[in-house]
Design a protein around this motif. Structure first.
Motif, PDB file in Angstrom:
ATOM      1  N   ARG A 115     -30.701 -84.930 -10.685  1.00 12.23           N
ATOM      2  CA  ARG A 115     -29.714 -85.689 -11.465  1.00 12.23           C
ATOM      3  C   ARG A 115     -30.384 -86.852 -12.193  1.00 12.23           C
ATOM      4  N   PRO A 158     -16.125 -81.121  -8.317  1.00 14.42           N
ATOM      5  CA  PRO A 158     -14.913 -81.937  -8.189  1.00 14.42           C
ATOM      6  C   PRO A 158     -14.276 -82.191  -9.552  1.00 14.42           C
ATOM      7  N   ALA A 160     -12.615 -84.499 -12.586  1.00 16.81           N
ATOM      8  CA  ALA A 160     -12.980 -85.788 -13.181  1.00 16.81           C
ATOM      9  C   ALA A 160     -12.212 -86.918 -12.521  1.00 16.81           C
ATOM     10  N   ALA A 163     -14.021 -88.042  -9.363  1.00 20.45           N
ATOM     11  CA  ALA A 163     -15.168 -88.901  -9.655  1.00 20.45           C
ATOM     12  C   ALA A 163     -14.718 -90.315  -9.993  1.00 20.45           C
ATOM     13  N   ARG A 164     -13.591 -90.436 -10.692  1.00 23.29           N
ATOM     14  CA  ARG A 164     -13.084 -91.777 -11.021  1.00 23.29           C
ATOM     15  C   ARG A 164     -12.674 -92.527  -9.763  1.00 23.29           C
ATOM     16  N   LEU A 166     -13.873 -92.065  -6.763  1.00 28.08           N
ATOM     17  CA  LEU A 166     -15.116 -92.420  -6.079  1.00 28.08           C
ATOM     18  C   LEU A 166     -15.731 -93.671  -6.686  1.00 28.08           C
ATOM     19  N   HIS A 167     -15.756 -93.768  -8.003  1.00 18.41           N
ATOM     20  CA  HIS A 167     -16.310 -94.948  -8.655  1.00 18.41           C
ATOM     21  C   HIS A 167     -15.515 -96.197  -8.309  1.00 18.41           C
ATOM     22  N   ASP A 194     -11.884 -81.297  -3.656  1.00 21.38           N
ATOM     23  CA  ASP A 194     -12.506 -82.366  -4.433  1.00 21.38           C
ATOM     24  C   ASP A 194     -13.489 -83.161  -3.566  1.00 21.38           C
ATOM     25  N   LEU A 198     -17.493 -83.426  -4.278  1.00 20.47           N
ATOM     26  CA  LEU A 198     -18.224 -84.671  -4.503  1.00 20.47           C
ATOM     27  C   LEU A 198     -19.518 -84.701  -3.693  1.00 20.47           C
ATOM     28  N   HIS A 201     -21.988 -81.865  -5.624  1.00 26.18           N
ATOM     29  CA  HIS A 201     -22.257 -81.924  -7.059  1.00 26.18           C
ATOM     30  C   HIS A 201     -22.714 -83.312  -7.506  1.00 26.18           C
ATOM     31  N   PRO A 203     -21.659 -86.668  -8.558  1.00 27.38           N
ATOM     32  CA  PRO A 203     -21.425 -87.319  -9.855  1.00 27.38           C
ATOM     33  C   PRO A 203     -22.255 -88.593  -9.982  1.00 27.38           C
ATOM     34  N   LEU A 226     -23.176 -92.394  -2.054  1.00 32.08           N
ATOM     35  CA  LEU A 226     -21.837 -91.850  -2.312  1.00 32.08           C
ATOM     36  C   LEU A 226     -21.350 -90.937  -1.196  1.00 32.08           C
TER      37      LEU A 226
END
Length: 364
Positions: A115, A158, A160, A163-164, A166-167, A194, A198, A201, A203, A226
């Motif tokens: 990544r 997961p 989008a 991912a939001r 998680l952020h 999801d 996470l 994958h 993010p 994460l």
């Protein structure tokens, strides 16, 4: 918020006759001095728990591995990726065409490196026994599979939206596992697919000043961080289910005893957090952590998560003198490795990336 000088603040609280949790403050001081996990457990088991005892717990674990921060990646491939990412952040046009490792490293570490660097041709020299691809115990849930020597996500990507979340949850570190558990609650509202997605994958990091700064030196760290956040979120999944037969318990145990990977110690960390909150879980969780540490310590090869597991053992409720002895021996053995990766005595080579062969070829 944890004071800048946790030790001084704990001494002040312990000396304050008006402070209702002086015993908890004294226990925190003892834990920081001696490392006896019984003192840490006693803070959480305070007969009159409140927000202040959580603050004392956080101060007790300030700047301690797993209690306040997740271990940095120690794999050779992550060292390379961090160097590449750092040089690129400084404006250098650095690329790789191939990378070779003398032995396999965790699937999550390889994915995190990809990544950061982009896909490169990766050669793995060997899968020494015990094979990193084989779980300690095969369960229903797994997030990785292997296509020959290549790790591949075994779950769908997961959304989008996941991912939001998680952020939003994981953009900043936790003060303690207990506060991290509370902070991770929104992750528990995501579908299980999801959450598993996470973990595999991976993010990218949040677009914040903190992670922009860290990306200039250790861009793989976000991917290491994460997964514990996601596993804390798993503790909230389908929370109406009784623990003994719950999906969240089965998923976390399957990951903890799955393949040798960052997801294993991330799942164990979440289980240890649950054990602090629920006394009846402590025996089972202790045994799981010890089983994973035993497997790592007995392996006749480098195990990159062994030091992380040792640190985790030292904060697991119910940690015995024997557990502490094994964990301490692992950490002391690792500390004896010099910069060349050679032992300073005649002991077997300890787990450390220092002696790992690695090489790479630049583009152009």
């Amino acid at each position: 918020m944890i004071p800048g000088d946790a030790d001084a603040e704990l001494r002040r609280l312990a000396d304050d006759p008006s402070f209702q949790h002086r015993d908890a403050a004294l226990r925190a001081i003892r834990f920081r001095a001696g490392g006896d996990v019984a003192d840490l457990v006693a803070i959480e088991d305070d007969p009159h728990p409140c927000a202040m005892t959580d603050v004392v717990f956080a101060m007790a674990g300030s700047k301690r591995t797993w209690l306040n921060w997740v271990p940095m990646p120690g794999e050779a491939i992550c060292n390379v990726a961090d160097e590449v990412g750092s040089r690129r952040a400084q404006g250098e046009d650095m690329g790789l065409i191939r990378l070779a490792l003398s032995a396999a490293e965790p699937a999550s570490a390889i994915t995190a490196a990809n990544r950061v660097m982009g896909e490169v041709e990766l050669g793995i020299g060997d899968f020494p026994a015990p094979d990193i691809r084989v779980p300690l115990r095969r369960g229903r849930y797994a997030v990785w599979r292997y296509d020959g020597t290549d790790p591949v996500p075994a779950v769908a990507a997961p959304s989008a939206a996941a991912a939001r979340v998680l952020h939003e949850v994981g953009g900043e570190p936790w003060a303690s596992p207990l506060s991290g558990y509370v902070q991770a609650a929104p992750l528990g509202e995501l579908p299980l697919n999801d959450l598993l997605g996470l973990l595999a994958h991976l993010p990218g990091p949040p677009d914040t000043p903190r992670w922009e700064y860290l990306n200039q030196s250790t861009p793989t760290y976000w991917f290491r961080l994460l997964q514990p956040w996601v596993c804390l979120g798993l503790l909230h999944h389908a929370s109406h289910e009784p623990w003994a037969n719950s999906t969240r318990r089965e998923v976390l145990i399957d990951l903890a005893l799955g393949i040798e990977d960052w997801t294993a110690d991330a799942a164990l960390f979440a289980l240890v957090t649950a054990a602090y909150r629920e006394r009846e879980l402590r025996t089972e969780v202790h045994d799981l952590v010890r089983a994973r540490l035993n497997a790592a310590a007995s392996a006749p090869r480098l195990v990159t998560i062994e030091e992380s597991l040792a640190h985790l053992m030292l904060i697991t409720p119910g940690c015995t003198a024997d557990d502490r002895g094994l964990a301490t021996a692992v950490l002391e053995r690792a500390a004896q490795v010099d910069d060349t990766g050679e032992d300073t005595d005649d002991a077997p080579p300890p787990p450390s990336q220092a002696g790992k062969r690695r090489w790479w070829q630049r583009r152009g």
